[in-house]
Design a protein around this motif. Structure first.
Motif, mmCIF file in Angstrom:
data_model
loop_
_atom_site.group_PDB
_atom_site.id
_atom_site.type_symbol
_atom_site.label_atom_id
_atom_site.label_comp_id
_atom_site.label_asym_id
_atom_site.label_seq_id
_atom_site.Cartn_x
_atom_site.Cartn_y
_atom_site.Cartn_z
ATOM 1 N N MET A 34 6.217 -11.098 9.365
ATOM 2 C CA MET A 34 6.332 -9.657 9.562
ATOM 3 C C MET A 34 7.131 -9.038 8.425
ATOM 4 N N GLY A 35 6.899 -7.758 8.240
ATOM 5 C CA GLY A 35 7.646 -7.062 7.201
ATOM 6 C C GLY A 35 7.897 -5.611 7.568
ATOM 7 N N TRP A 36 8.883 -5.060 6.907
ATOM 8 C CA TRP A 36 9.133 -3.615 6.931
ATOM 9 C C TRP A 36 8.856 -3.095 5.523
ATOM 10 N N LEU A 37 8.062 -2.054 5.449
ATOM 11 C CA LEU A 37 7.765 -1.391 4.189
ATOM 12 C C LEU A 37 8.001 0.087 4.377
ATOM 13 N N ARG A 38 8.207 0.815 3.285
ATOM 14 C CA ARG A 38 8.476 2.245 3.407
ATOM 15 C C ARG A 38 7.739 3.019 2.324
ATOM 16 N N GLN A 39 7.524 4.287 2.617
ATOM 17 C CA GLN A 39 6.851 5.153 1.658
ATOM 18 C C GLN A 39 7.525 6.513 1.662
ATOM 19 N N ALA A 40 8.056 6.887 0.510
ATOM 20 C CA ALA A 40 8.663 8.190 0.322
ATOM 21 C C ALA A 40 7.613 9.146 -0.231
ATOM 22 N N PRO A 41 7.807 10.449 -0.059
ATOM 23 C CA PRO A 41 6.828 11.421 -0.556
ATOM 24 C C PRO A 41 6.580 11.256 -2.051
ATOM 25 N N GLY A 42 5.323 11.179 -2.429
ATOM 26 C CA GLY A 42 4.967 11.067 -3.831
ATOM 27 C C GLY A 42 5.138 9.695 -4.433
ATOM 28 N N LYS A 43 5.507 8.715 -3.619
ATOM 29 C CA LYS A 43 5.731 7.359 -4.124
ATOM 30 C C LYS A 43 4.804 6.377 -3.430
ATOM 31 N N GLU A 44 4.638 5.214 -4.042
ATOM 32 C CA GLU A 44 3.838 4.167 -3.440
ATOM 33 C C GLU A 44 4.625 3.478 -2.320
ATOM 34 N N ARG A 45 3.863 2.860 -1.413
ATOM 35 C CA ARG A 45 4.499 2.104 -0.354
ATOM 36 C C ARG A 45 5.189 0.881 -0.967
ATOM 37 N N TYR A 95 7.328 1.537 7.890
ATOM 38 C CA TYR A 95 6.202 0.901 8.572
ATOM 39 C C TYR A 95 6.533 -0.549 8.894
ATOM 40 N N CYS A 96 6.145 -0.948 10.069
ATOM 41 C CA CYS A 96 6.164 -2.343 10.480
ATOM 42 C C CYS A 96 4.788 -2.928 10.155
ATOM 43 N N ALA A 97 4.755 -4.135 9.615
ATOM 44 C CA ALA A 97 3.476 -4.736 9.244
ATOM 45 C C ALA A 97 3.480 -6.228 9.538
ATOM 46 N N GLY A 98 2.318 -6.741 9.875
ATOM 47 C CA GLY A 98 2.169 -8.158 10.170
ATOM 48 C C GLY A 98 1.076 -8.788 9.330
ATOM 49 N N GLY A 99 1.275 -10.052 8.971
ATOM 50 C CA GLY A 99 0.298 -10.748 8.149
ATOM 51 C C GLY A 99 -0.141 -12.050 8.770
ATOM 52 N N ASP A 100 -1.405 -12.420 8.539
ATOM 53 C CA ASP A 100 -1.961 -13.673 9.052
ATOM 54 C C ASP A 100 -1.468 -14.840 8.212
ATOM 55 N N SER A 101 -0.183 -15.003 8.207
ATOM 56 C CA SER A 101 0.441 -16.061 7.430
ATOM 57 C C SER A 101 1.780 -16.391 8.075
ATOM 58 N N SER A 102 2.254 -17.594 7.815
ATOM 59 C CA SER A 102 3.555 -17.965 8.381
ATOM 60 C C SER A 102 4.707 -17.426 7.549
ATOM 61 N N MET A 103 4.421 -17.067 6.289
ATOM 62 C CA MET A 103 5.467 -16.605 5.377
ATOM 63 C C MET A 103 5.225 -15.162 4.982
ATOM 64 N N TYR A 104 6.295 -14.362 4.876
ATOM 65 C CA TYR A 104 6.152 -12.952 4.554
ATOM 66 C C TYR A 104 5.768 -12.785 3.090
ATOM 67 N N SER A 105 5.259 -11.610 2.788
ATOM 68 C CA SER A 105 4.887 -11.267 1.422
ATOM 69 C C SER A 105 5.584 -9.969 1.030
ATOM 70 N N ILE A 106 5.819 -9.788 -0.268
ATOM 71 C CA ILE A 106 6.400 -8.538 -0.739
ATOM 72 C C ILE A 106 5.303 -7.543 -1.128
ATOM 73 N N ARG A 107 4.035 -7.986 -1.069
ATOM 74 C CA ARG A 107 2.917 -7.139 -1.476
ATOM 75 C C ARG A 107 2.303 -6.475 -0.255
ATOM 76 N N ALA A 108 2.273 -5.146 -0.262
ATOM 77 C CA ALA A 108 1.746 -4.400 0.883
ATOM 78 C C ALA A 108 0.284 -4.766 1.167
ATOM 79 N N GLN A 109 -0.459 -5.099 0.122
ATOM 80 C CA GLN A 109 -1.887 -5.362 0.284
ATOM 81 C C GLN A 109 -2.165 -6.605 1.115
ATOM 82 N N THR A 110 -1.192 -7.479 1.249
ATOM 83 C CA THR A 110 -1.421 -8.734 1.971
ATOM 84 C C THR A 110 -1.228 -8.615 3.474
ATOM 85 N N TYR A 111 -0.702 -7.491 3.946
ATOM 86 C CA TYR A 111 -0.481 -7.328 5.376
ATOM 87 C C TYR A 111 -1.758 -6.842 6.053
#
Length: 124
Positions: A34-45, A95-111
């Motif tokens: 699982m991961g927590w990611l964030r997005q500010a106005p005008g910025k990427e997640r 944002y809370c995000a979950g991935g089909d993996s046992s290990m978390y990722s720092i890349r938003a695209q992998t969730y």
């Protein structure tokens, strides 16, 4: 499929604290990183914090290291983010995000699974 619902966001003064929660339902929560990611106005997640399936390994973005703590309670199907010493630059939708993996990722695209987000606003 995993459904994720965040809560706990709000308005806080700089230096204050908030605790975000993410309730999961559906498939077995404890199997997913699982991961927590964030997005500010005008910025990427961006990645904030991640935790592996068991809670035994966690990682943080440099900008929040030492101030934020990620944790999970697999018995309650819940993910947490304790945020202390908040700064105005922490203002974002989290944002809370979950991935089909046992290990978390720092890349938003992998969730694979995402909550709807919760707004955190830190005033100066």
């Amino acid at each position: 499929q995993v459904q994720l619902v965040e809560s706990g966001g709000g308005l806080v003064q700089a230096g204050g604290s908030l605790r975000l929660s993410c309730a999961a339902s559906g498939r077995t929560f404890g199997r997913y990183a699982m991961g927590w990611l964030r997005q500010a106005p005008g910025k990427e997640r961006e990645f904030v914090a991640g935790i592996n399936w068991s809670g035994g390994s966690a990682g943080y973005a440099d900008s929040v290291k030492g101030r934020f703590t990620i944790s999970r309670d697999n018995a309650k199907n819940t993910l947490y983010l304790q945020m202390n010493s908040l700064k105005p630059e922490d203002t974002a939708v989290y944002y809370c995000a979950g991935g089909d993996s046992s290990m978390y990722s720092i890349r938003a695209q992998t969730y694979d699974y995402w909550g709807q987000g919760t707004q955190v606003t830190v005033s100066s």
